[in-house]
Design an enzyme around this catalytic site. Sequence first.
Site, PDB file in Angstrom:
ATOM      1  CB  SER A 175      -3.835   3.486  -7.475  1.00  0.00           C
ATOM      2  OG  SER A 175      -4.662   2.164  -6.853  1.00  0.00           O
ATOM      3  CB  SER A 222      -0.733  -0.203   1.188  1.00  0.00           C
ATOM      4  OG  SER A 222      -1.616   1.091   1.282  1.00  0.00           O
ATOM      5  CB  SER A 231      -2.069  -9.599  -5.657  1.00  0.00           C
ATOM      6  OG  SER A 231      -1.315  -8.641  -6.380  1.00  0.00           O
TER       7      SER A 231
END
Length: 210
Positions: free
Chosen positions: A40, A35, A107
Site C-alpha cells: 500500500s 502484510s 493474494s
Amino acid sequence: MTENIYPIKDIMESRSDKEHLLGQRGITIWFTGLSGSGKSTVAIALESLLSSRGFLCRILDGDNIRAGLNSNLGFSEADRNENIRRIAEVCKLFTETGIITIAAFVSPTNDLRRMARDIVGEDDFVEVYMSTPLEECERRDVKGLYARARRGEVKNFTGISAPFDIPEHPTLSIDTTDSRPEECAQLIFNHIAERISLPSKESGYEENYI
C-alpha cells in the site's frame, strides 16, 4: 443463431475511444506480498508519481474493497477466492476504461494471482512482487497482526499460520527493506511508462511520461 444478451457492449464507446479521451493506456498493476511488505505504501507513492505526470489512476486495496464491494465476505478460502475474483473484475473494467489501476492485495497463492491475470488479461497485467522478507515485515507490524498471529489470536494469517507462494514469474520483484517508497515507485514507473503512454502523433496528446 445465438442471441446477443449483452447488446449494449456493442454500442458503448470502445476502449480505444476512452484511452484517446484520457490520452493514456489502461493497465493493471497488481501488488502481491506479505502484510507489511510495502504494497500500500508503494502504491500510494506510485499514485502520486503517476498523477504528477498527468496520468489518471485508481488504487484498490483491502480498506476500500472490504468496506464496500466485498463487505459481505469473510476470510474463508472460498471467500478469499471470491474477494480476488471480484477485485480482478473491477480491475478489468477500470483498465478497459483507460484507467491505470493499482491493486494492492496479499493474494497469497499462485492460483489466485493466475486467476486475476486471466480475468484482467495477460497484456494488461503487471505483477509486482513485494519481496520484503518476513522478518522485516514482522518488525514493522504496524497493525500488530503478526504479534496476534504468533499468539494464535488471528487464524490463517499469511506468513505465520498460512502459506505464501513465491510468485513464479513476476514482472518486477522489489524488496523495500532499504528502499524508499518513492524509489520503488520510480522503478515501477520506468518499467510501465511506454505501455501507458499513447504516441503523440496517434493520439493528439503529448507523451505523458516526457
